[in-house]
Design a protein around this motif. Sequence first.
Motif, mmCIF file in Angstrom:
data_model
loop_
_atom_site.group_PDB
_atom_site.id
_atom_site.type_symbol
_atom_site.label_atom_id
_atom_site.label_comp_id
_atom_site.label_asym_id
_atom_site.label_seq_id
_atom_site.Cartn_x
_atom_site.Cartn_y
_atom_site.Cartn_z
ATOM 1 N N LYS A 1 0.888 -1.149 0.000
ATOM 2 C CA LYS A 1 0.000 0.000 0.000
ATOM 3 C C LYS A 1 0.939 1.215 0.000
ATOM 4 N N PRO A 2 0.639 2.239 -0.770
ATOM 5 C CA PRO A 2 1.561 3.375 -0.892
ATOM 6 C C PRO A 2 1.520 4.313 0.319
ATOM 7 N N ILE A 3 1.841 3.752 1.472
ATOM 8 C CA ILE A 3 1.886 4.510 2.729
ATOM 9 C C ILE A 3 3.287 4.346 3.311
ATOM 10 N N ILE A 4 3.956 5.452 3.540
ATOM 11 C CA ILE A 4 5.308 5.427 4.091
ATOM 12 C C ILE A 4 5.197 5.296 5.613
ATOM 13 N N ASP A 5 5.698 4.175 6.142
ATOM 14 C CA ASP A 5 5.718 3.943 7.591
ATOM 15 C C ASP A 5 7.089 4.325 8.124
ATOM 16 N N ILE A 6 7.080 5.175 9.134
ATOM 17 C CA ILE A 6 8.326 5.680 9.715
ATOM 18 C C ILE A 6 8.324 5.404 11.206
ATOM 19 N N LEU A 7 9.465 4.942 11.704
ATOM 20 C CA LEU A 7 9.617 4.604 13.113
ATOM 21 C C LEU A 7 10.694 5.495 13.736
ATOM 22 N N PRO A 8 10.288 6.625 14.311
ATOM 23 C CA PRO A 8 11.243 7.441 15.065
ATOM 24 C C PRO A 8 11.391 6.868 16.481
ATOM 25 N N VAL A 9 12.607 6.919 16.993
ATOM 26 C CA VAL A 9 12.886 6.473 18.360
ATOM 27 C C VAL A 9 13.365 7.702 19.127
ATOM 28 N N VAL A 10 12.659 7.999 20.224
ATOM 29 C CA VAL A 10 13.002 9.152 21.056
ATOM 30 C C VAL A 10 13.530 8.677 22.401
ATOM 31 N N ASP A 11 14.105 9.603 23.153
ATOM 32 C CA ASP A 11 14.687 9.263 24.446
ATOM 33 C C ASP A 11 13.637 8.723 25.422
ATOM 34 N N THR A 12 12.480 9.362 25.473
ATOM 35 C CA THR A 12 11.385 8.949 26.345
ATOM 36 C C THR A 12 10.085 9.494 25.774
#
Length: 172
Positions: free
Chosen positions: A49-60
């Motif tokens: 499916k033309p959906i860009i999945d992004i996984l940002p990782v933050v400190d908390t």
Amino acid sequence: MRQVIVLPYQSEWASEYSREADQLREVFGARLKQIHHMGSTSVPGLAAKPIIDILPVVDTLEGIEQFDGRMEALGYEAKGEFGMPGRRYYRKGGDERTHHIHLYAAGDPEIMRHLVFRDYLRTHPEEAAAYGALKEQLATTYPLDIEAYIAGKDAFVKELEHRAIAWKNAHD
């Protein structure tokens, strides 16, 4: 009603991720520890499916809602946990859903689960091809029923996840 559309792999998905990741780096600044392209659009050759999945990782996750206004300025809708404790979810594109952000705090085991699944598919093109074929078939069968599409791939995805985890454990 959202239409289920699965397209052959598009090389521009990688550059679209990069553009969006640059904007997210500006939004979260020093709080951002890592950022990853995940999901089917992150696997070269995989229909998606033309959906860009992004996984940002933050400190908390503590206080992370302070960034919701800046995310909304980029066109994202802040959805909070959206059914998954430990995650903050944002989506962009209205009914078309062009981008999904799955934000986690460093150390959350969901991060590794997503990345192992992606990396397994990237290194096992025959598995990616089978997954893509299933998604294309389900999109044809259920073009107006996203729930049936998701349910139709559930068992296959769970089995792929098991193989991906076994593969990771064998290579650690």
